[in-house]
Design an enzyme around this catalytic site. Structure first.
Site, PDB file in Angstrom:
ATOM      1  N   CYS A  25     -12.194  20.421  79.475  1.00 35.24           N
ATOM      2  CA  CYS A  25     -13.295  20.030  80.357  1.00 35.24           C
ATOM      3  C   CYS A  25     -12.777  19.838  81.770  1.00 35.24           C
ATOM      4  O   CYS A  25     -12.230  18.779  82.113  1.00 35.24           O
ATOM      5  CB  CYS A  25     -13.922  18.721  79.907  1.00 35.24           C
ATOM      6  SG  CYS A  25     -14.167  18.595  78.139  1.00 35.24           S
ATOM      7  N   GLU A  46     -12.416  30.666  83.589  1.00 35.56           N
ATOM      8  CA  GLU A  46     -10.951  30.708  83.745  1.00 35.56           C
ATOM      9  C   GLU A  46     -10.575  31.245  85.134  1.00 35.56           C
ATOM     10  O   GLU A  46      -9.615  31.977  85.312  1.00 35.56           O
ATOM     11  CB  GLU A  46     -10.372  31.584  82.637  1.00 35.56           C
ATOM     12  CG  GLU A  46      -8.997  31.178  82.165  1.00 35.56           C
ATOM     13  CD  GLU A  46      -8.971  29.824  81.476  1.00 35.56           C
ATOM     14  OE1 GLU A  46     -10.043  29.231  81.231  1.00 35.56           O
ATOM     15  OE2 GLU A  46      -7.868  29.339  81.239  1.00 35.56           O
TER      16      GLU A  46
HETATM   17  C1  LIG Z   1     -20.018  30.334  79.406  1.00 37.32           C
HETATM   18  C2  LIG Z   1     -19.114  29.507  80.221  1.00 37.32           C
HETATM   19  C3  LIG Z   1     -18.065  28.860  79.634  1.00 37.32           C
HETATM   20  C4  LIG Z   1     -17.227  28.033  80.397  1.00 37.32           C
HETATM   21  N1  LIG Z   1     -16.227  27.340  79.764  1.00 37.32           N
HETATM   22  C5  LIG Z   1     -15.556  26.406  80.464  1.00 37.32           C
HETATM   23  C6  LIG Z   1     -14.650  25.515  79.820  1.00 37.32           C
HETATM   24  O1  LIG Z   1     -14.418  25.613  78.612  1.00 37.32           O
HETATM   25  N2  LIG Z   1     -14.049  24.545  80.537  1.00 37.32           N
HETATM   26  C7  LIG Z   1     -14.282  24.420  81.874  1.00 37.32           C
HETATM   27  O2  LIG Z   1     -13.720  23.506  82.479  1.00 37.32           O
HETATM   28  N3  LIG Z   1     -15.095  25.264  82.539  1.00 37.32           N
HETATM   29  C8  LIG Z   1     -15.754  26.247  81.853  1.00 37.32           C
HETATM   30  N4  LIG Z   1     -16.629  27.069  82.515  1.00 37.32           N
HETATM   31  C9  LIG Z   1     -16.805  26.922  83.944  1.00 37.32           C
HETATM   32  C10 LIG Z   1     -16.250  28.074  84.760  1.00 37.32           C
HETATM   33  O3  LIG Z   1     -14.868  28.037  84.767  1.00 37.32           O
HETATM   34  C11 LIG Z   1     -16.864  27.983  86.169  1.00 37.32           C
HETATM   35  O4  LIG Z   1     -18.226  28.302  86.043  1.00 37.32           O
HETATM   36  C12 LIG Z   1     -16.195  28.878  87.150  1.00 37.32           C
HETATM   37  O5  LIG Z   1     -14.902  28.419  87.426  1.00 37.32           O
HETATM   38  C13 LIG Z   1     -16.945  29.000  88.467  1.00 37.32           C
HETATM   39  O6  LIG Z   1     -17.389  27.774  88.955  1.00 37.32           O
HETATM   40  P1  LIG Z   1     -18.916  27.614  89.412  1.00 37.32           P
HETATM   41  O7  LIG Z   1     -19.749  28.086  88.304  1.00 37.32           O
HETATM   42  O8  LIG Z   1     -19.129  26.243  89.875  1.00 37.32           O
HETATM   43  O9  LIG Z   1     -19.082  28.615  90.610  1.00 37.32           O
HETATM   44  P2  LIG Z   1     -18.704  28.331  92.188  1.00 37.32           P
HETATM   45  O10 LIG Z   1     -17.365  27.697  92.271  1.00 37.32           O
HETATM   46  O11 LIG Z   1     -19.850  27.620  92.805  1.00 37.32           O
HETATM   47  O12 LIG Z   1     -18.623  29.800  92.691  1.00 37.32           O
HETATM   48  C14 LIG Z   1     -19.759  30.561  93.112  1.00 37.32           C
HETATM   49  C15 LIG Z   1     -19.259  31.870  93.720  1.00 37.32           C
HETATM   50  O13 LIG Z   1     -18.439  31.588  94.860  1.00 37.32           O
HETATM   51  C16 LIG Z   1     -17.186  32.203  94.722  1.00 37.32           C
HETATM   52  N5  LIG Z   1     -16.158  31.363  95.338  1.00 37.32           N
HETATM   53  C17 LIG Z   1     -15.929  30.057  95.141  1.00 37.32           C
HETATM   54  N6  LIG Z   1     -14.874  29.625  95.847  1.00 37.32           N
HETATM   55  C18 LIG Z   1     -14.427  30.689  96.541  1.00 37.32           C
HETATM   56  C19 LIG Z   1     -13.347  30.904  97.455  1.00 37.32           C
HETATM   57  N7  LIG Z   1     -12.484  29.934  97.807  1.00 37.32           N
HETATM   58  N8  LIG Z   1     -13.197  32.133  97.961  1.00 37.32           N
HETATM   59  C20 LIG Z   1     -14.043  33.134  97.620  1.00 37.32           C
HETATM   60  N9  LIG Z   1     -15.051  33.001  96.780  1.00 37.32           N
HETATM   61  C21 LIG Z   1     -15.247  31.798  96.228  1.00 37.32           C
HETATM   62  C22 LIG Z   1     -16.997  32.343  93.236  1.00 37.32           C
HETATM   63  O14 LIG Z   1     -16.089  33.386  92.943  1.00 37.32           O
HETATM   64  C23 LIG Z   1     -18.381  32.669  92.780  1.00 37.32           C
HETATM   65  O15 LIG Z   1     -18.630  34.033  92.953  1.00 37.32           O
HETATM   66  C24 LIG Z   1     -17.433  27.919  81.778  1.00 37.32           C
HETATM   67  C25 LIG Z   1     -18.487  28.613  82.368  1.00 37.32           C
HETATM   68  C26 LIG Z   1     -19.315  29.395  81.635  1.00 37.32           C
HETATM   69  C27 LIG Z   1     -20.444  30.097  82.313  1.00 37.32           C
END
Ligand SMILES: Cc1cc2nc3c(=O)[nH]c(=O)nc-3n(C[C@H](O)[C@H](O)[C@H](O)COP(=O)(O)OP(=O)(O)OC[C@H]3O[C@@H](n4cnc5c(N)ncnc54)[C@H](O)[C@@H]3O)c2cc1C
Lengths: 423, 365
Positions: free
Chosen positions: A142, A400
């Protein structure tokens, strides 16, 4: 050392077995669980648990004695381990069966990987042994919160030490936890799992204050607040988890309980990702291979042969597309294999891990999209699993570390930049 | 086992060849390209590194065994210095390796010791034809059996060092199947154009059109002797070599662009600190590594005699050609207007980068 691409015998043998599992236990049920989100494929979970124990695999969690390049302990093995290479190969095959199912395969998944990467020997002993127990057991990781996705350093979950009881008190809200429900809720058919929860022990220290904590299933104050409805991988539960004054013992902390000036806490997370990114890549490539094989099968049924060896100018458009997909898939798999081979050989693989994830995220989505496109009305129909694989594969480029975040990691390595120099 | 690290011998080779590439080939690359020729001493020095010699067994005058993996490693390294120089050094491979791989015992005895024990000499091969749909397995040049001779007729293009070649292997369709024929220098009916080809890139490598008007060679000159040979083996080796050379040029362009991006400033920061540039570099680096591994695997499969080695070599060559175009194009883009000027090498690499789509036949490993 040498350059060699011969699949080790134990890996090849396991793959044969898993292929049957993928066909019989996964694909045959894929459609049902895609259409009945939040139902649990107990048959699969129980079968996998028993089967892996019988095969001596015990669990998909990296065996602690095999190490992963980050546990620091002295190792006296003569032959380099192939534990990660085996694991990546197994995951690829299971994902070829069904990624959603793969994600709820008993064995600890990301939670166990986090313990393996950041825990000390006693913790590994304590937390990892359970996966070879009587019942199928899961663990989850998490990190993500509503306000902190890619930017993991801005998590708000707090851990405070209650000095009277010597317990950590956790408060916060986690979202998108893969297998969160099965790792935390105490189902009768499951062994006791755990969550690895990331929190700050000192918000003023930023990244240096980040630590992970093992939270045992059923811990009071922790609640599964919600299960998401998703585009794909529906057999895998994705949970929101709230922690309100949840108490865990002092030694549930992975890594040092005090904050130094260095960013050691965050490094634990990064070490976990170095280990798990190629595994996620492998899962994306499994679905991609499923889609590409299905595409070629349908084309062959319809009399379209791929004439390998012809110059580009003489190939049909479909042949070019298929050949390009093969190039992408093969090369992406080799990047993945190299990243896990490095882990097995205790070479630092931050660059290669992220490269494999970047490439697999691209390749997984492109190949599944191409296959649906080329097969037209067949591709779009729910009679076949292809449209589902298209929906499943997309997650590879998101969790990831998104494709963008992994590009950042690769670029920083290539350029020798810190996070501050390239953000 | 899977393993991704060159062995000790290969590491030493990479180091030696790499030094030559950087210290000898690279410094003269631009001048050679503009002047459309390579200093003979440079090629002689590259020949003395003994890359080919080390692939020929002692029985034939060499001091090792051929390994496509080792050849690919050396090929990348040489091309990293300069492509034209690399291909010039490797030109005798085009004659010696098909004989080693597919030749009859007499052919091996006759040619291999002479080539590997001597100085660099223009032994070459003629595969490519001047047609948009050129296909190595559907050649327009034909060989026909007439009594005790083969009669070869057709036109070849891009034949490296054809002008003064001691001998060349000419590939021709014999009853529709591609076969190689050893054609000596003075064969009647063999004409080499006086002027070298003028190409978009790779101008320092002299390549020529060659005409064959009923050139007659004895039966013993068919590669492999009377029963001939499997051309796919040769083609696969050419494809791996093409991929390896593409890797070298791409790595050169990538590293140059990377270093430039860390120096050049815009809007108060290094351009490498902008994601638009950094992400391009990340993808370039990733694709180079991806295609390198595919090339290594193809080479390893050739060495190990795997069934799918030929397909893998085909995929590697095609993938590496696409990658080289992408990487070299982006290298120019990263340098902006400066990339378009011939003072920087990136435009040259971009011209070479496009060529890998048709360079198969220019090198062998
Ligand atoms: C089905 C599913 C399973 C998951 N499982 C887990 C889990 O087991 N444990 C866990 O902890 N998380 C989990 N996640 C979370 C997942 O790791 C995050 O959704 C992911 O890291 C992206 O974060 P966000 O959704 O908040 O998107 P945001 O961080 O809001 O990103 C939105 C967009 O902005 C881009 N972006 C963000 N920062 C930058 C930057 N510095 N430079 C350029 N582009 C950028 C991203 O690439 C993306 O395109 C899961 C998500 C899903 C959908």
């Amino acid at each position: 050392m040498t350059i060699e691409f011969e699949t080790p015998k134990p890996i090849a043998q396991t793959q044969l077995v898993l292929k049957t599992v993928a066909e019989e236990m996964m694909r045959s049920k894929s459609r049902y669980f895609d259409e009945h989100e939040h139902e649990i494929p107990w048959d699969y979970m129980e079968f996998m648990h028993t089967a892996m124990k019988a095969m001596g695999a015990g669990s998909l969690a990296p065996k602690k004695e095999k190490g992963n390049g980050h546990d620091g302990g002295e190792q006296k093995e003569k032959r380099p381990s192939i534990a990660y290479q085996s694991l990546a190969s197994q995951i690829e095959m299971l994902a070829w069966g069904d990624v959603g199912f793969y994600l709820i395969t008993p064995g600890g998944g990301l939670g166990a990987a986090a313990v393996a990467a950041a825990g000390n020997d006693a913790q590994k002993e304590k937390y990892l042994a359970r996966f070879s127990g009587e019942k199928p057991t899961l663990a989850a990781m998490c990190m993500t919160e509503a306000g902190a996705g890619s930017d993991t350093s801005s998590i708000r979950t707090r851990a405070m030490l209650d000095e009277k009881t010597n317990e950590w008190i956790l408060n916060g809200e986690k979202i998108f936890v893969t297998a969160g429900d099965k790792s935390f809720t105490e189902y009768e058919k499951l062994g006791k799992g755990f969550l690895v929860v990331w929190a700050s022990i000192d918000p003023s220290a930023g990244r240096a204050g980040m630590r992970s904590f093992v939270v045992e299933a059923g811990t009071p104050g922790v609640k599964i607040a919600k299960l998401e409805h998703k585009l794909g991988i529906r057999a895998s539960d994705t949970a929101s988890i709230s922690l309100v004054d949840a108490r865990v013992p002092f030694d549930a902390i992975l890594g040092s309980p005090t904050v130094e000036k260095t960013t050691t806490g965050f490094k634990g997370a990064m070490a976990t990702f170095d280990a798990t990114r190629p595994l996620v890549a492998a899962s994306g490539l499994g679905v991609a291979r499923a889609a590409l094989e299905f595409l070629k099968e349908k084309l062959a049924e319809n009399g379209v042969q791929i004439r390998y060896g012809l110059p580009r100018q003489k190939l049909s458009n479909i042949e070019r597309e298929v050949i390009d997909c093969e190039i992408m898939l093969k090369s992406a798999w080799l990047l993945t294999l190299k990243a896990v081979w490095m882990a097995d050989n205790k070479k630092s693989n931050a660059l290669e891990s992220s490269m494999s994830k970047v490439k697999a995220g691209d390749v997984g989505t492109k190949i599944t999209q191409k296959a649906v496109e080329i097969l037209g009305p067949l591709g779009y129909n729910r009679e076949f699993l292809l449209e589902k694989w298209f929906r499943d594969a997309k997650i590879t480029d998101i969790y990831e570390g998104t494709g963008q975040i992994n590009r950042l990691v690769v670029a920083r390595q290539i350029l020798g930049y810190s996070g501050a120099e390239l953000r | 086992m899977y393993s991704f690290e060159p062995n000790e011998e290969q590491k030493m080779l990479i180091e030696t060849v790499g030094k030559y590439a950087i210290n000898d080939l690279r410094p003269v690359a631009r001048e050679a390209e503009e002047g459309k020729s390579l200093p003979p001493k440079l090629v002689a020095k590259g020949w003395e590194l003994g890359v080919l010699q080390a692939s020929i067994p002692e029985a034939y005058g060499g001091f090792g065994d051929r390994s496509a993996v080792t050849g690919a490693l050396a090929g990348e390294e040489l091309a990293f210095g300069n492509l034209a120089g690399a291909l010039a050094v490797e030109t005798p491979n085009l004659f010696a390796l098909p004989i080693l791989l597919c030749g009859s015992e007499e052919q091996k005895q006759e040619y291999l010791p002479k080539i590997v024990e001597g100085n660099w000499a223009p032994y070459t091969s003629a595969l490519i034809e001047f047609a948009f749909d050129f296909d190595p397995n559907a050649l327009k040049t034909t060989a026909t059996l007439k009594g005790e001779e083969y009669v070869i007729t057709g036109e070849k293009a891009y034949v490296p060092f054809a002008k003064n070649a001691e001998a060349m292997i000419v590939y021709a369709a014999l009853d529709g199947v591609t076969q190689g024929f050893i054609v000596p220098k003075a064969a009647p009916g063999l004409t080499v154009e006086n002027e070298a080809e003028k190409m978009m890139g790779l101008n320092a490598l002299p390549t020529f059109r060659v005409r064959l008007d009923g050139v007659k060679v004895p039966l013993a000159n068919r590669l492999g002797g009377a029963s001939g040979h499997d051309f796919e083996r040769i083609l696969a080796s050419m494809r791996v070599a093409n991929a390896a050379a593409a890797l070298g040029v791409s790595r050169a362009a990538f590293e140059y662009a990377r270093d430039y991006a860390k120096e050049r400033e815009a809007f108060g920061v290094k351009i490498a600190q902008k994601q638009a540039i950094a992400f391009m570099l990340a993808e370039m680096g990733t694709e180079i590594e991806a295609m390198r591994l595919l090339t290594w695997e193809a080479a390893w499969k050739l060495d190990a005699g795997k069934d799918d080695a030929f397909i893998e070599a085909y995929l590697a060559s095609m993938g590496a050609a696409d990658m080289a175009m992408m990487v070299t194009d982006r290298a120019v883009q990263i340098l902006g207007g400066h990339g378009y000027i011939r003072e920087h090498p990136v435009e040259m690499w971009m011209r070479e980068g496009r060529g890998f789509a048709m360079f198969t036949g220019f090198a062998m490993v």
